[in-house]
Motif scaffolding. Structure first.
Motif, PDB file in Angstrom:
ATOM      1  N   ALA A   1      37.122  41.800  78.464  1.00 50.98           N
ATOM      2  CA  ALA A   1      37.383  41.572  77.368  1.00 50.98           C
ATOM      3  C   ALA A   1      38.715  41.581  76.465  1.00 50.98           C
ATOM      4  O   ALA A   1      38.860  41.017  75.616  1.00 50.98           O
ATOM      5  N   SER A   2      39.480  42.091  77.415  1.00 54.24           N
ATOM      6  CA  SER A   2      40.979  42.114  76.658  1.00 54.24           C
ATOM      7  C   SER A   2      40.980  42.847  75.562  1.00 54.24           C
ATOM      8  O   SER A   2      41.883  42.150  74.734  1.00 54.24           O
ATOM      9  N   GLY A   3      40.250  43.926  74.984  1.00 50.66           N
ATOM     10  CA  GLY A   3      40.307  44.455  73.834  1.00 50.66           C
ATOM     11  C   GLY A   3      39.512  44.023  73.083  1.00 50.66           C
ATOM     12  O   GLY A   3      39.414  44.547  71.912  1.00 50.66           O
ATOM     13  N   ALA A   4      38.644  42.798  73.225  1.00 47.12           N
ATOM     14  CA  ALA A   4      37.874  42.563  72.071  1.00 47.12           C
ATOM     15  C   ALA A   4      36.356  43.332  72.225  1.00 47.12           C
ATOM     16  O   ALA A   4      36.292  44.263  73.360  1.00 47.12           O
ATOM     17  N   ARG A   5      35.753  43.492  71.211  1.00 43.67           N
ATOM     18  CA  ARG A   5      34.678  44.143  70.954  1.00 43.67           C
ATOM     19  C   ARG A   5      33.360  43.773  71.823  1.00 43.67           C
ATOM     20  O   ARG A   5      33.222  42.400  72.170  1.00 43.67           O
ATOM     21  N   ILE A   6      33.061  44.530  72.641  1.00 48.49           N
ATOM     22  CA  ILE A   6      31.826  44.347  73.775  1.00 48.49           C
ATOM     23  C   ILE A   6      30.562  44.430  72.921  1.00 48.49           C
ATOM     24  O   ILE A   6      30.188  45.640  72.639  1.00 48.49           O
ATOM     25  N   VAL A   7      29.745  43.479  72.935  1.00 48.65           N
ATOM     26  CA  VAL A   7      28.503  43.650  72.135  1.00 48.65           C
ATOM     27  C   VAL A   7      27.315  43.559  73.347  1.00 48.65           C
ATOM     28  O   VAL A   7      27.311  42.637  73.792  1.00 48.65           O
TER      29      VAL A   7
ATOM     30  N   PRO B   1      45.899  44.367  58.934  1.00 49.78           N
ATOM     31  CA  PRO B   1      46.936  43.811  59.902  1.00 49.78           C
ATOM     32  C   PRO B   1      46.994  42.002  59.976  1.00 49.78           C
ATOM     33  O   PRO B   1      45.848  41.460  59.756  1.00 49.78           O
ATOM     34  N   ALA B   2      48.021  41.475  60.036  1.00 43.46           N
ATOM     35  CA  ALA B   2      47.886  40.058  60.270  1.00 43.46           C
ATOM     36  C   ALA B   2      47.207  39.613  61.620  1.00 43.46           C
ATOM     37  O   ALA B   2      47.165  40.401  62.880  1.00 43.46           O
ATOM     38  N   PHE B   3      46.640  38.597  61.616  1.00 35.65           N
ATOM     39  CA  PHE B   3      45.807  38.104  62.883  1.00 35.65           C
ATOM     40  C   PHE B   3      46.668  37.868  64.081  1.00 35.65           C
ATOM     41  O   PHE B   3      47.683  37.157  63.814  1.00 35.65           O
ATOM     42  N   SER B   4      46.404  38.288  65.074  1.00 34.80           N
ATOM     43  CA  SER B   4      47.122  38.091  66.155  1.00 34.80           C
ATOM     44  C   SER B   4      46.156  38.061  67.690  1.00 34.80           C
ATOM     45  O   SER B   4      46.563  37.371  68.628  1.00 34.80           O
ATOM     46  N   ARG B   5      45.127  38.230  67.557  1.00 35.32           N
ATOM     47  CA  ARG B   5      44.063  38.087  68.761  1.00 35.32           C
ATOM     48  C   ARG B   5      42.777  37.721  67.912  1.00 35.32           C
ATOM     49  O   ARG B   5      42.122  38.144  66.996  1.00 35.32           O
TER      50      ARG B   5
ATOM     51  N   ARG C   1      50.586  25.900  74.628  1.00 30.30           N
ATOM     52  CA  ARG C   1      51.858  26.449  74.599  1.00 30.30           C
ATOM     53  C   ARG C   1      51.558  27.697  73.209  1.00 30.30           C
ATOM     54  O   ARG C   1      51.207  27.717  72.281  1.00 30.30           O
ATOM     55  N   ILE C   2      51.789  28.953  73.715  1.00 25.24           N
ATOM     56  CA  ILE C   2      51.493  30.339  73.214  1.00 25.24           C
ATOM     57  C   ILE C   2      52.740  30.459  71.993  1.00 25.24           C
ATOM     58  O   ILE C   2      53.879  30.433  72.141  1.00 25.24           O
ATOM     59  N   VAL C   3      52.184  30.498  70.833  1.00 24.54           N
ATOM     60  CA  VAL C   3      53.098  30.869  69.747  1.00 24.54           C
ATOM     61  C   VAL C   3      52.995  32.158  68.927  1.00 24.54           C
ATOM     62  O   VAL C   3      53.952  33.123  68.924  1.00 24.54           O
ATOM     63  N   GLY C   4      51.705  32.523  68.630  1.00 26.47           N
ATOM     64  CA  GLY C   4      51.315  34.012  68.080  1.00 26.47           C
ATOM     65  C   GLY C   4      50.211  34.770  68.626  1.00 26.47           C
ATOM     66  O   GLY C   4      49.922  36.021  68.232  1.00 26.47           O
ATOM     67  N   LEU C   5      49.361  34.024  69.467  1.00 27.44           N
ATOM     68  CA  LEU C   5      48.334  34.731  70.108  1.00 27.44           C
ATOM     69  C   LEU C   5      48.475  35.610  71.166  1.00 27.44           C
ATOM     70  O   LEU C   5      49.273  35.177  71.893  1.00 27.44           O
TER      71      LEU C   5
ATOM     72  N   ASP D   1      45.885  30.666  62.627  1.00 26.18           N
ATOM     73  CA  ASP D   1      44.934  31.608  62.597  1.00 26.18           C
ATOM     74  C   ASP D   1      43.724  31.465  61.724  1.00 26.18           C
ATOM     75  O   ASP D   1      42.571  31.937  61.975  1.00 26.18           O
ATOM     76  N   LYS D   2      43.973  30.399  60.737  1.00 28.60           N
ATOM     77  CA  LYS D   2      42.650  30.169  59.976  1.00 28.60           C
ATOM     78  C   LYS D   2      41.690  29.259  60.863  1.00 28.60           C
ATOM     79  O   LYS D   2      40.496  28.981  60.468  1.00 28.60           O
ATOM     80  N   ASP D   3      42.069  28.965  61.865  1.00 28.98           N
ATOM     81  CA  ASP D   3      41.183  28.011  62.734  1.00 28.98           C
ATOM     82  C   ASP D   3      40.471  28.951  63.759  1.00 28.98           C
ATOM     83  O   ASP D   3      39.494  28.155  64.538  1.00 28.98           O
ATOM     84  N   ALA D   4      40.409  30.278  63.566  1.00 35.04           N
ATOM     85  CA  ALA D   4      39.531  30.779  64.596  1.00 35.04           C
ATOM     86  C   ALA D   4      38.101  30.630  64.076  1.00 35.04           C
ATOM     87  O   ALA D   4      37.844  30.623  62.981  1.00 35.04           O
ATOM     88  N   HIS D   5      37.096  30.192  64.921  1.00 29.87           N
ATOM     89  CA  HIS D   5      36.198  29.638  64.579  1.00 29.87           C
ATOM     90  C   HIS D   5      34.856  30.104  65.697  1.00 29.87           C
ATOM     91  O   HIS D   5      35.348  30.193  66.838  1.00 29.87           O
ATOM     92  N   ALA D   6      33.785  29.807  65.226  1.00 29.25           N
ATOM     93  CA  ALA D   6      32.458  29.821  66.111  1.00 29.25           C
ATOM     94  C   ALA D   6      31.566  28.677  65.938  1.00 29.25           C
ATOM     95  O   ALA D   6      31.441  28.322  64.771  1.00 29.25           O
ATOM     96  N   TRP D   7      31.065  28.048  66.772  1.00 31.36           N
ATOM     97  CA  TRP D   7      30.216  26.939  66.774  1.00 31.36           C
ATOM     98  C   TRP D   7      29.079  27.049  67.778  1.00 31.36           C
ATOM     99  O   TRP D   7      29.085  28.053  68.486  1.00 31.36           O
ATOM    100  N   ILE D   8      28.497  25.866  67.950  1.00 33.46           N
ATOM    101  CA  ILE D   8      27.230  25.975  68.976  1.00 33.46           C
ATOM    102  C   ILE D   8      27.451  25.038  70.090  1.00 33.46           C
ATOM    103  O   ILE D   8      28.132  23.967  69.575  1.00 33.46           O
TER     104      ILE D   8
END
Length: 679
Positions: free
Chosen positions: A132-138, A250-254, A319-323, A520-527
């Motif tokens: 999970a690397s710190g992400a919420r486990i549901v 906080p600012a988006f980083s993950r 290339r990693i920038v801010g993630l 960060d605005k491109d964080a998204h969910a789709w199907i």
């Protein structure tokens, strides 16, 4: 020597023995209270460190960690000597099986025959925490069970070590600190947050002072004030305390790949997270979410991958920038990562072996399915046990009468479902899938339904209830990409279409011929929908008003053209011009016949399935799927047609149908429907 009173001592005088004050008696009179106070000081330190451990893992497990509070109290009482060593050890033995039950697992996992599978599942839960690397486990009770077990064992064992001398006591301190350090190392909590140091210093002050609360408490308060003041003065501005009354996000980083359906927990400022070089635009997926726990979708622990015959290899450079995520972003199913920098993880994802830093790069090869709408339109609805995990909505162990899909349920609905939100969802899925046997057409109808104007895109949402997707469909009708993707998956699964939610990033801004800046605005969910003979094909059911920048080429149902720009206004003007022309044709068509056209005849023309002898009754499910306003007109037309009291036909039928279409579909989609009807 002299007798009392100062006179010389005589031979017959008796000498009374002088009272002897031994050193142990003096120490017992002075040190014992301090020793007792020191024990309870250490108990308080254990409580502080236990609370810090819960807080550190709260972003991953949420309120499920509150079940660990009783065993933390046991550890505090053991350090304060209010519980004997035997009692504390006995309670720890009870905690071992109790933690599994408190995590939501059935009693059957404790049976002797199931112990082998239980151990294997606990190992899977431990892997889930690391992946999970710190992400919420549901929806993973095994992961929560591992957390409860580990915390309880850590606290009680550390408490028992404090009774064994100075050496074990130092070991106990290190054990108590370990949950906080693990939370930082596994990125459960920001490593640069100031509260970790405050907690550790305060606990150290409590642990080291022997009953001198008058010294320990002011010292801990002073240390806390200095730490907080330093963080305010020298720390990042987004971590400053907000004195306006509303907390500053906080600012988006993950990216949290799981779906919460609640308010966003970080600010999106448009900062670049990734720079991706790819031969074609794509939705950069990070994790596929296939299991549904009744509230939302989460990743599956183990599942065989379905074949993708139409997939082709695509190589991308990231290339990693801010993630700060370790999870790798790729346009499809990952098959290899350059230089062994990655390893397979859950949800068809891969992760880096080390936490990335700004400037790090990796090259990944993945399978991307290429198929056109014309090809997919020929694929019938799939059937077979291999698709069951992707059409089922509840884990088998929790089914207890819960629906697997719409098909196995009798028509009409059973009483226990009739009138419930689940019943409404099943009926809606049936209406949207009625009259077709093709997968793509069902996907098209669901996408059209969610983009018809009934639902509003917004990130300003309240905390989710127990059924967030049902609330979105039938109550609030407002949400962001998680709601639209989850609702689309829910409806498609109920219709028998194998579907899953995918979390990652949208295409982003094109910065070159083959380069994209993913923000960060491109964080998204789709199907993704599985088409036999092809593989997993992505679709984006979220309206175009979303912040994420999605290239139209990524959805086979999306129209061509670029995003935004000057051409968009011209295209929009052209659409409205065509709409006006279509409306004109719609209103004047067959006017030369002289007789007024019936409302039912206008409605029948809206459905492409209509033939010369098609009746309004036969097309009612298709009309109802367009929207409630059109469905109401269909009922009105049927009543007028068969009325025995001479009720006249409704006036201005074309105008009324147009207005109903605009209410149900919006102006643009209403125009498309009219164009199809007059073609």
């Amino acid at each position: 020597m002299r007798a009392p009173g100062g006179r010389p001592l005589r031979e017959h005088d008796e000498i009374a023995p002088r009272p002897v004050v031994t050193r142990p008696a003096r120490e017992s009179a002075v040190i014992a209270p301090r020793r007792v106070g020191g024990l309870w000081n250490r108990a308080a330190a254990v409580g502080v460190l236990a609370a810090a451990g819960i807080a550190g893992w709260w972003p991953v497990f949420g309120s499920g960690l509150l079940w660990a509070v009783p065993i933390a109290v046991v550890a505090c009482l053991a350090v304060g000597r209010a519980l004997s060593v035997r009692t504390a050890a006995a309670l720890l033995a009870v905690w071992m099986p109790a933690s599994l039950l408190l995590a939501g697992l059935p009693v059957s996992v404790l049976r002797p025959r199931a112990l082998g599978g239980t151990g294997s599942s606990l190992r899977d839960g431990l892997s889930a925490i690391a992946d999970a690397s710190g992400a919420r486990i549901v929806g993973d009770p095994w992961a929560l069970a591992v957390a409860l077990l580990a915390l309880g064992f850590t606290w009680v064992v550390a408490a028992l070590l404090t009774t064994r001398g100075p050496g074990p006591t130092l070991t106990a301190v290190l054990i108590l600190v370990y949950p906080i350090l693990a939370a930082i190392l596994l990125q459960s909590t920001p490593a640069n947050a100031a509260w970790h140091g405050v907690i550790l210093l305060a606990a150290a002050m409590l642990w080291s002072t022997r009953g001198r609360l008058a010294i320990a408490l002011p010292a801990a308060a002073l240390v806390s004030l200095v730490a907080v003041g330093g963080a305010q003065a020298f720390g990042p501005h987004e971590r400053w305390i907000n004195f306006t009354g509303s907390p500053l996000q906080p600012a988006f980083s993950r990216l949290d790949p799981t779906q919460s359906y609640g308010p966003l927990t970080s600010r999106r400022t448009g900062a670049t997270m990734l720079e991706i070089t790819s031969p074609e635009p794509a939705l950069w997926r990070m994790q596929a979410l296939e299991d549904f726990d009744g509230n939302g979708f989460g990743f599956a622990r183990e599942r065989d991958e379905l074949p993708q015959p139409a997939a082709v290899p695509v190589t991308t450079k990231v290339r990693i920038v801010g993630l700060e995520n370790r999870t790798i972003a790729a346009p499809g199913r990952i098959t290899a990562v350059e230089s062994d920098d990655g390893e397979p993880s859950r949800g068809e994802s891969w992760r880096l072996t080390k936490t990335p830093r700004a400037g790090d790069t990796y090259t990944v090869t993945s399978e991307v399915v290429h198929a056109t709408a014309e090809q997919l339109a020929k694929v019938p609805m799939p059937s077979g046990d291999e698709y069951d995990p992707y059409t089922r909505l509840w884990p088998r162990r929790l089914q207890r009468g819960a629906p697997y899909g719409a098909d196995p349920l009798a028509t009409p609905l059973p009483r226990w479902l009739d009138g419930t939100p689940w019943g409404e969802a099943i009926q809606l899925a049936r209406r949207l899938s009625a009259g077709t046997t093709g997968e793509l057409e069902v996907v098209r109808r669901v996408e059209d339904y969610l983009n018809s104007g009934r639902f509003r895109y917004t990130t300003d949402v309240a905390d989710p209830g127990p059924d967030p997707l049902l609330d979105f469909l039938f109550k609030t009708r407002a949400g962001y990409c998680q709601h639209f993707a989850g609702a689309a998956t829910l409806l498609l699964r109920l219709a028998g279409v194998p579907t899953r939610v995918v979390s990652g990033f949208a295409t982003g801004k094109r910065t070159g011929e083959t380069t994209y800046a993913v923000r960060d605005k491109d964080a998204h969910a789709w199907i993704e929908v599985y088409f036999p003979g092809y593989g997993w094909v992505p679709f984006n059911p979220t309206p175009a008003s979303a912040d994420a920048d999605v290239a139209p080429e990524t959805d086979v149902l999306a129209s061509g053209g670029g995003n935004g720009g000057a051409g968009q206004g011209s295209a929009l003007f052209g659409v409205f011009g065509l709409g006006a022309l279509a409306a004109a044709v719609f209103f004047v068509r067959r006017r030369r016949r002289g007789a007024g056209i019936a409302l039912g005849e206008v409605l029948v023309r809206l459905t492409p399935e209509a033939g010369p002898s098609t009746t309004l009754t036969a097309l009612r499910p298709r009309l109802a799927a367009i929207g409630p306003s059109v469905a109401a007109l269909a009922e009105e037309a049927e009543r007028a047609r068969f009325a025995a009291d001479g009720t006249p036909e409704p006036r201005h039928p074309r105008l009324r149908v147009w207005r109903a279409l605009v209410r149900d579909l919006g102006t643009l989609r209403a125009t498309r429907a009219v164009l199809r009807s007059v073609a």
